[in-house]
Scaffold this motif. Structure first.
Motif, mmCIF file in Angstrom:
data_model
loop_
_atom_site.group_PDB
_atom_site.id
_atom_site.type_symbol
_atom_site.label_atom_id
_atom_site.label_comp_id
_atom_site.label_asym_id
_atom_site.label_seq_id
_atom_site.Cartn_x
_atom_site.Cartn_y
_atom_site.Cartn_z
ATOM 1 N N LEU A 1 0.747 -1.265 -0.006
ATOM 2 C CA LEU A 1 -0.176 0.222 -0.021
ATOM 3 C C LEU A 1 0.893 1.178 0.100
ATOM 4 N N LYS A 2 0.771 1.815 -1.048
ATOM 5 C CA LYS A 2 1.636 3.088 -1.029
ATOM 6 C C LYS A 2 0.862 4.296 -1.866
ATOM 7 N N ALA A 3 0.802 5.595 -1.412
ATOM 8 C CA ALA A 3 0.205 6.412 -2.116
ATOM 9 C C ALA A 3 -1.220 6.228 -2.668
ATOM 10 N N GLY A 4 -1.926 5.465 -1.907
ATOM 11 C CA GLY A 4 -3.300 5.107 -2.157
ATOM 12 C C GLY A 4 -3.516 4.061 -3.227
ATOM 13 N N ILE A 5 -2.409 3.389 -3.627
ATOM 14 C CA ILE A 5 -2.565 2.128 -4.413
ATOM 15 C C ILE A 5 -2.449 0.948 -3.522
ATOM 16 N N LEU A 6 -3.300 0.143 -3.659
ATOM 17 C CA LEU A 6 -3.336 -1.173 -2.919
ATOM 18 C C LEU A 6 -3.226 -2.199 -3.877
ATOM 19 N N ARG A 7 -2.166 -2.919 -3.507
ATOM 20 C CA ARG A 7 -1.956 -4.295 -4.310
ATOM 21 C C ARG A 7 -1.845 -5.338 -3.512
ATOM 22 N N LEU B 1 -6.096 -1.808 -6.794
ATOM 23 C CA LEU B 1 -7.084 -0.827 -6.702
ATOM 24 C C LEU B 1 -6.409 0.544 -6.209
ATOM 25 N N CYS B 2 -6.943 1.567 -6.987
ATOM 26 C CA CYS B 2 -6.711 2.850 -6.509
ATOM 27 C C CYS B 2 -7.815 3.406 -5.547
ATOM 28 N N LEU B 3 -7.553 3.534 -4.182
ATOM 29 C CA LEU B 3 -8.497 3.664 -3.140
ATOM 30 C C LEU B 3 -9.292 4.820 -3.355
ATOM 31 N N ALA B 4 -10.394 4.781 -2.624
ATOM 32 C CA ALA B 4 -11.378 5.989 -2.984
ATOM 33 C C ALA B 4 -10.870 7.210 -2.448
ATOM 34 N N ASP B 5 -10.157 7.325 -1.325
ATOM 35 C CA ASP B 5 -9.997 8.333 -0.454
ATOM 36 C C ASP B 5 -8.435 8.051 0.115
ATOM 37 N N GLU B 6 -7.684 8.953 0.853
ATOM 38 C CA GLU B 6 -6.449 8.984 1.361
ATOM 39 C C GLU B 6 -6.524 7.991 2.622
ATOM 40 N N VAL B 7 -5.482 7.184 2.692
ATOM 41 C CA VAL B 7 -5.282 6.404 4.059
ATOM 42 C C VAL B 7 -3.960 6.283 4.401
ATOM 43 N N THR C 1 -18.259 5.991 -0.622
ATOM 44 C CA THR C 1 -19.377 5.396 -1.280
ATOM 45 C C THR C 1 -18.843 4.171 -2.197
ATOM 46 N N SER C 2 -17.546 4.020 -2.278
ATOM 47 C CA SER C 2 -16.817 2.761 -2.916
ATOM 48 C C SER C 2 -15.705 2.574 -2.398
ATOM 49 N N LEU C 3 -15.153 1.350 -2.724
ATOM 50 C CA LEU C 3 -13.889 1.003 -2.500
ATOM 51 C C LEU C 3 -12.671 1.633 -3.266
ATOM 52 N N GLY C 4 -13.059 1.816 -4.503
ATOM 53 C CA GLY C 4 -12.013 2.479 -5.259
ATOM 54 C C GLY C 4 -12.196 2.147 -6.659
#
Length: 588
Positions: free
Chosen positions: A269-275, A289-295, A323-326
Motif C-alpha cells: 500500500l503506497k500513495a493510495g494504491i493497494l496491491r 485498486l486506487c483507493l477511494a480516499d487517502e489512507v 461510497t466505494s472502495l475505489g
C-alpha cells in the motif's frame, strides 16, 4: 525428483566447479487501465522492470529443465557461486552440463559488446517483418534467429556468450522459442539483453521477407503475454467483499479453500494504491485498486486458515464514509497461474549486517511501512539493483533470525534476513555489501514451487547441503522440529571446504545437543589434521551410511548446493532407490 524452482546464486562454485545451462524468459508488466488514478499511480506503482542479466547468466542461476537422467528441476538455495578462481568464466547452466566460456566472454563482456554500436542484426538498423518461412531459414550456427513472444532476434553474435553454450541455444534456432524459454526462466529480461539483436516482429500474415516496417513501440511497453486459462470451475475462484467504519476500511477475501496460516498473502500500500496478492498453490489471486480516499500506509492482515478467510484492515486519514472502495487497476480481481503473474518489487531498507563467518553475513532488510509480506519456507525472493548502468537481479532464500524460531509463525511485518556470501570478484554481492545502513534495495515478492505437502506424513527428513546451499535447509530444520509432529528425526549432512566455512556451526551443534530429534554431520574436502569428522566429497558409500531407512519409515530428502553437487547427489539418490516423490532438489 520433486519439481523445484531456482536457487540463489553468485559467482563461485566452491568445491564443485562444474557449471551448467541457462535460458531467458520474461513477463512484462501491464499498463494501467484506470487513468483517473494516474497521478497517484505514477508516484507509487513499482511495476517491475525485467531482470537483467538473465538468471541463466554468470550473475544468476536459472531453474533448468529436467535433467534427462534424473528428471529433476531445481530450486534456489543460498548464495551459491557460479565460477571459481580456476574457472572465472564458467557459468552454471543446466544441472548436467558444464560450459566453459572463452576468456573475454563473460556477462559484462556481452554487455559492453552489445553497447559497442556494432550491427548485431546484419540489417543496418532496420526492423523487418519476419514470416515463418523466413525465420526457418536462419537455423544455423553462423546464422541463427529465434522468436520470443512475437519478436525475432538474431542470436548469432550471442552464441559465444551464452552460459548454456551454443548447443542449448540452437534448440530454439529458426523457430518460436517462447515456450522453451518459459520452461526455464520466465522473468529474464531478454528484451534488454538482446535489444541490439532485434530483427523485428513476426508477421501476422504473409509478408515479403525483408520488408522494412515502422519500428515497434518501446519493448518495455509491450503488452504482457496472454494469461493462462482461468480455473475450470468458476465457483472455485476467490471472491472479496468490504465493509467500513468511520475510521477504517476492511477488505475480506474468501479463498474458498484452506490456506496456510502465514506466507500466502502479500500486501503493498503506497500513495493510495493497494496491491494484494494471495498465493494459492500454483495459482495467484490479485486485488489492485486506487483507493477511494487517502489512507494511512500501515495495514494489518488476519487469516483464518481453516476457512480460507483473509481480512485486511486499512486506516483512513480522514474519518467518514466511502461510497466505494475505489477504482480497479490492471489485473484487479484476477485469478491466474502464478507463473503468468509478473514480479513486483518494493524498496526495502538495510537495517543491519551481521557477520556469520569470514565471508558471509546476514543482511537484515526492513519492508516499507505499507508492505506486509512473509516468505514461506522453501521460497525465495529476488533482489534487484542498477550496477554500472545495468539492472542486475539475484535470487536469495531467507533464513530466520534464529535457527529455530521462537514462535510458530513469524510476524507478517517481520524483517527479511538473508544469509549471503560476499565474493570479492562478484557482481551483486560486493554491491550489496557496500550498502550503508539506511540505504534501500528492491526486493520481489515470494517465488518458487517448493511445497510442504510431501512432508505431511514423513517420519525421517534428510537434508544434504553444500556451502550456502544450507540457507533453505535452515528454515526446514526449524519447521520440522517446531511444527511437523510426524517427523521424528531430522538429519543434516553439511558439505564444506574448510571448517571455518561452516555456516552457523555453533548453532547447529547446540541444536543437536539440545534436541534429540536433530542430528548434524559435517564433511570437509580440505580438513585440518585435527579433523575427526567425515572427509571428502559426496559418494554412494557416504549416503548409504547416512540415509538410514528404518522399517515402516517414510523418508524425504532435500538437496541444495552447487550444480555439480546437486547433479551427483540426485543421481546417487536414484541409485539408492529413492523415488522422485521422495526427493526435492533446490537449484544448484
Amino acid at each position: 525428483m520433486a519439481k523445484a524452482n531456482q536457487r540463489d546464486s553468485e559467482e563461485d562454485e566452491e568445491d564443485y566447479n562444474e557449471t551448467a545451462p541457462s535460458y531467458l524468459s520474461s513477463l512484462l508488466s501491464g499498463f494501467l487501465r484506470n487513468w483517473s488514478c494516474i497521478r497517484r499511480v505514477h508516484n507509487m506503482l513499482n511495476i517491475p522492470s525485467q531482470s537483467f542479466p538473465a538468471p541463466s547468466s554468470q550473475q544468476r542461476v536459472s531453474p533448468s529443465g529436467q535433467s534427462g537422467r534424473n528428471k529433476v528441476t531445481l530450486e534456489p538455495q543460498g548464495t551459491q557461486p557460479l565460477y571459481n578462481q580456476q574457472i572465472r568464466d564458467c557459468y552454471v547452466t543446466s544441472i548436467n552440463v558444464t560450459v566453459a566460456l572463452k576468456p573475454g566472454h563473460s556477462l559484462m563482456d556481452w554487455v559492453r559488446f552489445a553497447k559497442s554500436g556494432k550491427d548485431l542484426t546484419g540489417l543496418r538498423g532496420r526492423l523487418i517483418e519476419v514470416t515463418q518461412d523466413e525465420l526457418q531459414k536462419h537455423n544455423k550456427r553462423d546464422d541463427c534467429w529465434t522468436c520470443i513472444r512475437g519478436m525475432v532476434y538474431n542470436v548469432t553474435p550471442y552464441m559465444d556468450y551464452h552460459p548454456g553454450g551454443e548447443e542449448e541455444l540452437m534448440k530454439a534456432a529458426g523457430i518460436d522459442g517462447t515456450d522453451f524459454f518459459d520452461q526455464v526462466h520466465r522473468w529474464v529480461n531478454y528484451e534488454s539483453m538482446l535489444k541490439e539483436c532485434l530483427v523485428g516482429r513476426m508477421a501476422t500474415k504473409a509478408a515479403t521477407p525483408g520488408k522494412a516496417i515502422i519500428p515497434p513501440p518501446s519493448l518495455t511497453g509491450l503488452a504482457p503475454p496472454a494469461a493462462g486459462p482461468p480455473p475450470p470451475n468458476k465457483d472455485s475462484r476467490p471472491r472479496y467483499d468490504w465493509f467500513q467504519t468511520d475510521a477504517t476500511v476492511h477488505l475480506v477475501v474468501y479463498a474458498k479453500r484452506k490456506i496456510p496460516s502465514s506466507g500466502c498473502v502479500t500486501v503493498d500500500l503506497k500513495a493510495g494504491i493497494l496491491r494484494m496478492e494471495v498465493l494459492l498453490g500454483k495459482l495467484s489471486y490479485m486485488m489492485h485498486l486506487c483507493l477511494a480516499d487517502e489512507v494511512e500506509e500501515n495495514v494489518s492482515v488476519h487469516t483464518a486458515s481453516s476457512v480460507g478467510k483473509i481480512q485486511l484492515t486499512i486506516h483512513k486519514q480522514t474519518k467518514g464514509k466511502w461510497t466505494s472502495l475505489g477504482q480497479p487497476l490492471e489485473f484487479h480481481n484476477t485469478f491466474l497461474c502464478k507463473k503468468d503473474r509478473g514480479l513486483f518489487y518494493r524498496d526495502c531498507t538495510l537495517v543491519s549486517k551481521t557477520e556469520v563467518n569470514h565471508n558471509t553475513h546476514v543482511f537484515r532488510l526492513q519492508f516499507p511501512r505499507g508492505t506486509v509480506m512473509h516468505v514461506p519456507v522453501g521460497k525465495h525472493v529476488y533482489l534487484k539493483a542498477l550496477i554500472e548502468g545495468t539492472e542486475i537481479v539475484r535470487p536469495y532464500t531467507p533464513v530466520d533470525q534464529n535457527l529455530v524460531a521462537v514462535s510458530p509463525s513469524s510476524s507478517h511485518k517481520s524483517d527479511l534476513h538473508l544469509m549471503i556470501k560476499v565474493y570479492p570478484d562478484g557482481v551483486f554481492s560486493p554491491y550489496l555489501n557496500s550498502l550503508q545502513i539506511g540505504e534501500n534495495i528492491s526486493i520481489s515478492g515470494p517465488d518458487g514451487t517448493f511445497s510442504l505437502r510431501p512432508l505431511r506424513d514423513v517420519t525421517h527428513l534428510y537434508l544434504l547441503a553444500a556451502g550456502t546451499g544450507f540457507t533453505p535447509m535452515a528454515r526446514l530444520i526449524s519447521l520440522a522440529l517446531r511444527e511437523i509432529d510426524t517427523i521424528s528425526r531430522t538429519k543434516l549432512l553439511f558439505f564444506n571446504k574448510r571448517e571455518e566455512d561452516i555456516l552457523w556451526h555453533c548453532r547447529l551443534d547446540d541444536l543437536a545437543a539440545n534436541d534429540e530429534r536433530f542430528q548434524v554431520e559435517y564433511v570437509l574436502s580440505e580438513p585440518p589434521g585435527s579433523w575427526t569428522g567425515r572427509k571428502g566429497r559426496v559418494d554412494e558409500t557416504m549416503l548409504r551410511e547416512f540415509l538410514i531407512r528404518p522399517d515402516g519409515s517414510r523418508c524425504y530428502v532435500c538437496v541444495c548446493g552447487p550444480s555439480a553437487f546437486t547433479e551427483q547427489t540426485t543421481g546417487l539418490l536414484k541409485q539408492l532407490g529413492f523415488s522422485e516423490e521422495e526427493c526435492h532438489a533446490f537449484q544448484g
